[in-house]
Scaffold this active site. Structure first.
Site, PDB file in Angstrom:
ATOM      1  N   CYS A 120     -17.621 -20.498  -7.319  1.00 24.69           N
ATOM      2  CA  CYS A 120     -17.320 -19.391  -8.180  1.00 24.69           C
ATOM      3  C   CYS A 120     -18.676 -18.916  -9.164  1.00 24.69           C
ATOM      4  CB  CYS A 120     -15.779 -19.396  -8.869  1.00 24.69           C
ATOM      5  SG  CYS A 120     -15.173 -17.842  -9.506  1.00 24.69           S
ATOM      6  N   HIS A 221     -11.493 -22.582  -6.060  1.00 25.36           N
ATOM      7  CA  HIS A 221     -10.964 -23.664  -6.754  1.00 25.36           C
ATOM      8  C   HIS A 221     -10.077 -24.376  -6.264  1.00 25.36           C
ATOM      9  CE1 HIS A 221     -13.178 -21.769 -10.025  1.00 25.36           C
ATOM     10  NE2 HIS A 221     -12.688 -20.494  -9.597  1.00 25.36           N
TER      11      HIS A 221
HETATM   12  N1  GLN Z   1     -17.123 -15.012 -14.220  1.00 21.89           N
HETATM   13  C1  GLN Z   1     -16.886 -15.014 -12.892  1.00 21.89           C
HETATM   14  C2  GLN Z   1     -16.324 -13.780 -12.359  1.00 21.89           C
HETATM   15  O1  GLN Z   1     -15.133 -13.344 -13.204  1.00 21.89           O
HETATM   16  C3  GLN Z   1     -17.108 -16.274 -12.048  1.00 21.89           C
HETATM   17  C4  GLN Z   1     -15.222 -16.660 -12.584  1.00 21.89           C
HETATM   18  C5  GLN Z   1     -15.123 -17.990 -12.083  1.00 21.89           C
HETATM   19  O2  GLN Z   1     -15.823 -18.701 -11.994  1.00 21.89           O
HETATM   20  N2  GLN Z   1     -13.596 -18.349 -11.894  1.00 21.89           N
HETATM   21  O3  GLN Z   1     -16.516 -13.202 -11.518  1.00 21.89           O
END
Ligand code: GLN
Length: 268
Positions: A120, A221
């Site tokens: 992510c 995740h």
């Molecule tokens: N901040 C990033 C987004 O919203 C990654 C989010 C995350 O790692 N869950 O795209």
């Protein structure tokens, strides 16, 4: 460069790798060096579990493991075998990108052929750029030929099922996504997977994540390794430079996989 000292490390007595693995030119000594990058900034949704699962899967095969948790005020060692990076919210993501650009350890490790899997926010940081919490284009590390824009629609949130690039020989992926970023893939990478349920890269083309050589990015995740221990095994095989590992018990992983896959196919 040797591993930095003076920060939390988990050193176990080093065990020689069993002979049948053959020694990989990647691994510089007898134990697997596993680097968990910036747990203080990038570890949402239990992504730390990825480090635990890789470590556990290696130990189940009789491998010694040195796990190094590198906080964001510490230097990233260049001599790791496997680097794991988790997800994060927008501000910690910007801070992590700044620090990783200033500390060239991860880039040098990649140049040396290290294995990297990032989730992510970590995935976005591996690319050329992403949009930060200030709404500005923030440079990434350029280790994957991808770039991330801010999605105009609803966040991509929910459980995911995906089929992995068949060249990687992995079973169906299960995971959980939550991101606003939309990641576009260039010619230098392949999609890691194609979604059956969920949004993945968010581009609408069904792709999920990206990879090239030994560098992998995914939006999943779960943590992804707990739901998909075959991904952890893939990283270990790459580190050892072998095609197969001895079987290791997957009872608990299988139960989790079955439960999440069933729940994802039959949303309430
Ligand atoms: N901040 C990033 C987004 O919203 C990654 C989010 C995350 O790692 N869950 O795209």
């Amino acid at each position: 460069m040797s591993f930095p000292t003076g920060h939390p490390q988990q050193y176990e007595p080093q065990q020689p790798a069993p002979q049948q693995y053959g020694r990989s030119s990647r691994m510089s000594d007898s134990s697997l060096r596993l680097v968990w990058v910036y747990p203080d900034l990038l570890s949402t949704y239990g992504d730390r579990g990825n480090a635990l699962v890789v470590e556990r899967r290696a130990r189940q095969r009789g491998l010694g493991v040195q796990r190094i948790d590198v906080r964001s005020d510490q230097a990233v060692p260049t001599s790791g075998d496997i680097y794991l990076i988790g997800g994060g919210e927008d501000r910690p993501q910007r801070l992590a990108a700044e620090r990783l650009r200033n500390d060239s350890g991860l880039v040098r490790a990649a140049e040396n052929g290290a294995i990297i899997l990032a989730v992510c926010a970590g995935y976005q940081i591996l690319g050329h750029e992403f949009v930060n919490d200030l709404g500005e284009r923030e440079p990434g590390l350029g280790l994957l030929d991808v770039w991330t824009t801010r999605g105009e629609g609803a966040r991509c949130v929910g459980d995911v099922l995906a089929e992995v690039d068949p060249r990687l020989g992995l079973p169906q992926l299960t995971g959980f996504e939550n991101h606003q970023g939309v990641t576009h893939l260039g010619q230098g990478v392949s999609p890691f997977a194609n979604v059956q349920v969920g949004r993945g890269n968010g581009t609408g083309d069904g792709t999920e994540g990206a990879w090239r050589d030994t560098v992998f990015g995914t939006y999943l995740h779960g943590p992804v390794m707990a739901r998909n221990p075959a991904v952890a095994d893939m990283l270990i095989k790459l580190a050892l430079d072998v095609n197969a590992l001895p079987p290791a018990d997957t009872t608990w992983y299988d139960a989790l996989r079955a439960e999440r896959i069933a729940a994802t196919r039959q949303p309430a």
